[in-house]
Motif scaffolding. Structure first.
Motif, PDB file in Angstrom:
ATOM      1  N   PHE A  84       9.425  82.056 -36.951  1.00 10.20           N
ATOM      2  CA  PHE A  84       9.817  81.087 -37.057  1.00 10.20           C
ATOM      3  C   PHE A  84       8.226  80.545 -37.167  1.00 10.20           C
ATOM      4  N   ILE A  85       7.098  79.727 -38.649  1.00  4.10           N
ATOM      5  CA  ILE A  85       6.114  79.708 -38.875  1.00  4.10           C
ATOM      6  C   ILE A  85       5.955  78.161 -38.281  1.00  4.10           C
ATOM      7  N   MET A  86       5.400  77.721 -37.729  1.00  4.86           N
ATOM      8  CA  MET A  86       4.608  76.409 -37.089  1.00  4.86           C
ATOM      9  C   MET A  86       3.502  75.993 -38.342  1.00  4.86           C
ATOM     10  N   SER A  87       3.452  76.080 -39.874  1.00  7.88           N
ATOM     11  CA  SER A  87       2.943  75.910 -40.539  1.00  7.88           C
ATOM     12  C   SER A  87       1.598  74.645 -40.525  1.00  7.88           C
ATOM     13  N   LYS A  88       3.049  73.260 -39.712  1.00  5.83           N
ATOM     14  CA  LYS A  88       1.662  72.128 -39.486  1.00  5.83           C
ATOM     15  C   LYS A  88       1.031  72.752 -38.038  1.00  5.83           C
ATOM     16  N   GLY A  89      -0.296  73.501 -38.247  1.00  4.81           N
ATOM     17  CA  GLY A  89      -0.502  74.119 -36.530  1.00  4.81           C
ATOM     18  C   GLY A  89      -1.180  73.624 -36.266  1.00  4.81           C
ATOM     19  N   HIS A  90      -1.796  71.876 -36.486  1.00  6.64           N
ATOM     20  CA  HIS A  90      -3.330  71.877 -35.598  1.00  6.64           C
ATOM     21  C   HIS A  90      -1.450  71.062 -34.051  1.00  6.64           C
ATOM     22  N   CYS A  91      -0.590  71.135 -33.907  1.00 10.57           N
ATOM     23  CA  CYS A  91       0.335  70.380 -33.358  1.00 10.57           C
ATOM     24  C   CYS A  91       1.050  71.360 -32.094  1.00 10.57           C
ATOM     25  N   HIS A 133      -5.419  75.961 -33.013  1.00 11.70           N
ATOM     26  CA  HIS A 133      -4.029  76.946 -34.372  1.00 11.70           C
ATOM     27  C   HIS A 133      -4.310  77.701 -33.403  1.00 11.70           C
ATOM     28  N   PRO A 134      -2.984  78.382 -33.294  1.00  9.10           N
ATOM     29  CA  PRO A 134      -2.028  79.126 -33.241  1.00  9.10           C
ATOM     30  C   PRO A 134      -2.054  80.634 -33.771  1.00  9.10           C
ATOM     31  N   ASN A 135      -2.775  81.006 -32.852  1.00  5.04           N
ATOM     32  CA  ASN A 135      -3.371  82.871 -33.512  1.00  5.04           C
ATOM     33  C   ASN A 135      -2.877  83.813 -32.271  1.00  5.04           C
ATOM     34  N   ARG A 136      -1.771  84.385 -34.103  1.00  7.09           N
ATOM     35  CA  ARG A 136      -1.119  86.007 -33.520  1.00  7.09           C
ATOM     36  C   ARG A 136      -1.231  86.679 -32.592  1.00  7.09           C
ATOM     37  N   THR A 137      -2.666  87.044 -32.754  1.00  4.92           N
ATOM     38  CA  THR A 137      -3.471  88.138 -31.813  1.00  4.92           C
ATOM     39  C   THR A 137      -3.280  87.686 -30.339  1.00  4.92           C
ATOM     40  N   TYR A 138      -3.142  86.260 -30.265  1.00  3.95           N
ATOM     41  CA  TYR A 138      -4.250  85.784 -28.913  1.00  3.95           C
ATOM     42  C   TYR A 138      -2.075  85.571 -27.605  1.00  3.95           C
ATOM     43  N   LEU A 139      -1.467  85.407 -28.634  1.00  3.45           N
ATOM     44  CA  LEU A 139       0.038  84.999 -27.582  1.00  3.45           C
ATOM     45  C   LEU A 139       1.321  86.123 -28.147  1.00  3.45           C
ATOM     46  N   PRO A 140       2.033  85.700 -27.994  1.00  7.58           N
ATOM     47  CA  PRO A 140       4.052  86.535 -28.358  1.00  7.58           C
ATOM     48  C   PRO A 140       4.329  85.687 -28.501  1.00  7.58           C
TER      49      PRO A 140
END
Length: 280
Positions: free
Chosen positions: A73-80, A112-119
């Motif tokens: 799953f990709i949250m493209s509207k990443g500001h939300c 903004h979501p960062n894959r290196t920060y959270l699973p």
């Protein structure tokens, strides 16, 4: 996943989705208020879509977030991120208590979501128009390798004005990526104005169809409609799927609903109390 032929099982699943969405709404409003930062309007329009995906559709294991068989799953509207972090916590990717650090200095829950920060985060997003190209590449990899995972991308409708989305749509349609699903959060508002005032998207369904996608239009706050269309086996289709989910920006909070100022507004103390009462 829900057995859509079993009414009792489906009703139970719908109750779970409804309860999770209600919790997410209350939690994200508190996160935005405490941080004095965020995008509550788009968070609230996307909440029901996210709850349906994570508690009715997606295959994932928070204890093994990189399992190769997981759905992507990709949250493209990443500001939300208020909505996204809330659903990840509800799904068990990290403790709920961590939500209280939202946008604080050195927090892993940044704007903004960062894959290196959270699973549970497949790719970094925030700059709009990036999520679908990445998701298309992931779907192509699955198609080539014969993997069974499915890829889902949530787009904002204002984000749909980015040309990179249409390059990805053209590629997905050409390659008949039936393992790829796009959901458009069609709340008709973006930063500062309505989408049709800024760069008109209608007829949005016909545009996607022209790129060789199968298109479904649903009420983005109707859990049964969402579960029905998003939960169908991908093997039953010959094209990628675009779900245009008609939503209300700020859904659930009276003064935020359909109000463009709440794209990234912050509630006052009085407004916060009103919102929490309405979402109780």
């Amino acid at each position: 996943m829900t057995d859509l032929t079993n009414p009792i099982a489906q009703d139970r699943k719908l109750d779970t989705i409804r309860d999770k969405a209600a919790w997410m709404r209350r939690r994200l409003i508190r996160m935005v208020y405490d941080a004095q930062l965020g995008h509550p309007g788009g968070d609230l329009s996307a909440t029901d879509i996210l709850a349906t995906l994570y508690f009715g559709v997606l295959r994932y294991d928070p204890a093994d977030p990189r399992n190769p068989d997981r759905d992507r799953f990709i949250m493209s509207k990443g500001h939300c991120t208020g909505a996204f972090y809330s659903v990840l916590a509800a799904a068990g990717y990290f403790p709920e208590e961590q939500l209280s650090t939202y946008m604080q200095p050195l927090s892993k829950l940044n704007g903004h979501p960062n894959r290196t920060y959270l699973p549970g985060i497949e790719t970094n997003t925030g700059p709009l128009g990036h999520g679908l190209p990445v998701g298309t590449g992931i779907a192509i990899a699955g198609q080539i390798s014969g993997a069974g995972y499915r890829t889902y991308v949530l787009l904002g409708d204002g984000e749909s004005q980015e040309g990179s989305n249409w390059e990805a749509a053209m590629t997905g349609g050409h390659r008949k990526l039936r393992n790829l699903t796009v959901i458009v959060d069609r709340n008709r508002l973006q930063q500062g104005a309505g989408t049709e005032e800024t760069a008109g998207l209608d007829p949005l369904d016909r545009k996607w169809e022209a790129f060789n996608w199968h298109v479904e239009m649903v009420d983005g706050h109707d859990y049964r409609q969402l579960l029905d269309v998003l939960g169908r086996p991908v093997g039953d289709r010959e094209k990628p799927l675009c779900v245009i989910a008609n939503t209300i920006k700020g859904k659930g909070v009276s003064y935020m609903e359909n109000n463009v100022k709440w794209h990234h507004g912050i509630p006052s103390a009085e407004q916060f109390e009103i919102a929490m009462k309405e979402l109780a």
